[in-house]
Enzyme design. Structure first.
Site, PDB file in Angstrom:
ATOM      1  N   TYR A   1      39.749  50.760  33.674  1.00 25.58           N
ATOM      2  CA  TYR A   1      39.719  49.747  32.625  1.00 25.58           C
ATOM      3  C   TYR A   1      39.033  50.286  31.373  1.00 25.58           C
ATOM      4  O   TYR A   1      38.136  51.113  31.473  1.00 25.58           O
ATOM      5  CB  TYR A   1      38.941  48.513  33.109  1.00 25.58           C
ATOM      6  CG  TYR A   1      39.302  48.055  34.505  1.00 25.58           C
ATOM      7  CD1 TYR A   1      40.561  48.335  35.050  1.00 25.58           C
ATOM      8  CD2 TYR A   1      38.390  47.358  35.286  1.00 25.58           C
ATOM      9  CE1 TYR A   1      40.882  47.918  36.325  1.00 25.58           C
ATOM     10  CE2 TYR A   1      38.715  46.941  36.569  1.00 25.58           C
ATOM     11  CZ  TYR A   1      39.963  47.234  37.087  1.00 25.58           C
ATOM     12  OH  TYR A   1      40.294  46.827  38.352  1.00 25.58           O
TER      13      TYR A   1
ATOM     14  N   GLU B   1      26.162  26.486  45.236  1.00 22.34           N
ATOM     15  CA  GLU B   1      27.381  25.747  44.874  1.00 22.34           C
ATOM     16  C   GLU B   1      27.183  24.736  43.747  1.00 22.34           C
ATOM     17  O   GLU B   1      28.165  24.196  43.228  1.00 22.34           O
ATOM     18  CB  GLU B   1      27.977  25.088  46.126  1.00 22.34           C
ATOM     19  CG  GLU B   1      28.580  26.130  47.071  1.00 22.34           C
ATOM     20  CD  GLU B   1      29.174  25.512  48.321  1.00 22.34           C
ATOM     21  OE1 GLU B   1      28.664  24.470  48.768  1.00 22.34           O
ATOM     22  OE2 GLU B   1      30.150  26.081  48.848  1.00 22.34           O
TER      23      GLU B   1
END
Ligand SMILES: [Zn+2]
Ligand SMILES: [Zn+2]
Length: 392
Positions: A301, A370
């Protein structure tokens, strides 16, 4: 905008269970790069049920959705879906059921947060001043990168994407906090594969050999002098040889040795120059030893360059959405990220979202908080709405 902000926050709250459930489902069934068949099927089905304007499969395992209201600008939001070849040791009830494969980079969270953003945006569609492209891409973790493939397949066209945003979890930052960094933020990345060919002999008769182990050792050491002696100390570069394989016994000089490594830079000039310097070094050392070599590069990349105006825009949106105490300045790192390919084509920013205190990404025990998920979904949706209403 105050009204839309509270609306989005309420929707993020309303959908938080659905977002968390999806993350757990994806976490339980992780799939390696370019093999995200079940994950992409799940995303495709869930988006199709929402009856958004368009849902398409792209490449083998990518999914792209479109939510459109007016003929205005189009903003791209991206999540990556692949997992890593790591054996999970979190002991979570929804831990990986695929032996040796784990969502250890948080891409399960990225996917569920983007899906959450889609739920929210679809519900406030009438208030969108343009369209939102939802890009669920495969294979962030493997060259040539899912992003480069999706771009070739036209993901940034029809409608043309004007700007693009993506997020990545960051451990040891408070859950749901948001981090921004303008300019070059991630490094370029290329993989190096080197084979040194010598001549095999008895270990007690080294004069009959061309010893590829001694030659490879010389190559490894000489490559480090590229960083210290051939490139500027003001222009960061990393050359790491991460694997060396050769030989079978104490008393045999083998015929060949294989090396594998990675190179990181922050600009294209140094990237090109250092690859040439690496080959020159291998050639010089092997020639001196009378050995031969093969040098292969797997192009990775480019450096990831966050647009300064849109980074500032996104940072202000984050302060507005979450308050300044929940926004931080993220640091430039020598890690790589294939979101860089989108930013070579379109302006945008790749920001970080705190995932709470846990072990690092790419480890067996990472366990993200979460509480991050509804915030990440809500902020992505808010950023998209804000961008479409701006004159950026
Ligand atoms: Zn990763
Ligand atoms: Zn990642």
């Amino acid at each position: 905008m105050a009204d839309i902000k509270s609306k989005i926050k309420k929707l993020a709250e309303k959908y938080s269970k659905e977002i968390i459930d999806l993350r757990r489902k994806i976490h339980r069934n992780p799939e390696l790069s370019f093999e995200e068949y079940e994950t992409s099927k799940l995303v495709y089905e869930k988006l199709s049920k929402l009856k958004i304007d368009r849902v398409q499969r792209v490449s083998q395992t990518g999914v792209v959705g479109l939510i459109k209201n007016k003929n205005g600008k189009c903003v791209g939001l991206r999540a990556d879906m692949d997992a890593l070849p790591i054996h999970e040791k979190t002991g979570l009830p929804f831990a990986s059921k695929n032996h040796g494969v784990m969502h250890a980079c948080g891409h399960d969270a990225h996917t569920s947060m983007l899906y959450g953003a889609a739920l929210i945006l679809n519900e406030i569609k009438a208030e969108l001043n343009g369209s939102v492209k939802l890009i669920f891409q495969p294979a962030e973790e493997k060259n040539p990168g899912g992003a480069s493939i999706l771009i070739k397949q036209g993901v940034l066209e029809n409608p043309k994407v004007n700007a693009i945003f993506g997020q990545h979890v960051m451990v040891d930052k408070p859950a749901g906090s948001l981090g921004f960094c303008e300019g070059v933020t991630f490094a370029s990345q290329d993989e190096l594969y080197i084979t040194i060919y010598g001549r095999q002999s008895h270990g007690a008769k080294p004069h009959k050999s061309i010893d590829p182990i001694v030659t490879a050792s010389g190559v490894v050491m000489a490559l480090q002098t590229i960083v210290s002696r051939n490139t500027s100390p003001y222009d960061p570069i990393v050359i790491t040889i991460g694997a060396i394989h050769g030989g079978t016994a104490t008393n045999i000089i083998p015929s060949e040795v294989k090396l594998m490594g990675t190179i990181r830079t922050l600009n294209e000039n140094l990237r090109k120059k250092s690859l040439k310097l690496i080959e020159r070094t291998i050639k010089g050392i092997t020639q001196a030893a009378g050995a031969k070599y093969k040098f292969e590069i797997s192009p990775g990349y480019p450096e990831l360059n966050n647009d300064s105006k849109l980074t500032d825009f996104a940072r202000k949106a984050a302060v507005d959405f979450s308050g300044s105490k929940n926004v931080f300045k993220s640091e430039r790192i020598m890690g790589a990220e294939d979101f860089a390919f989108y930013l070579k084509k379109k302006p945008g920013t790749f920001y970080r979202i705190g995932a709470g205190r846990t072990s690092d990404i790419h480890t067996q025990t990472i366990n993200i908080d979460e509480k991050t998920l509804p915030v990440g979904a809500g902020f992505m949706a808010y950023l998209a709405v804000k961008y479409l209403n701006s004159n950026q």
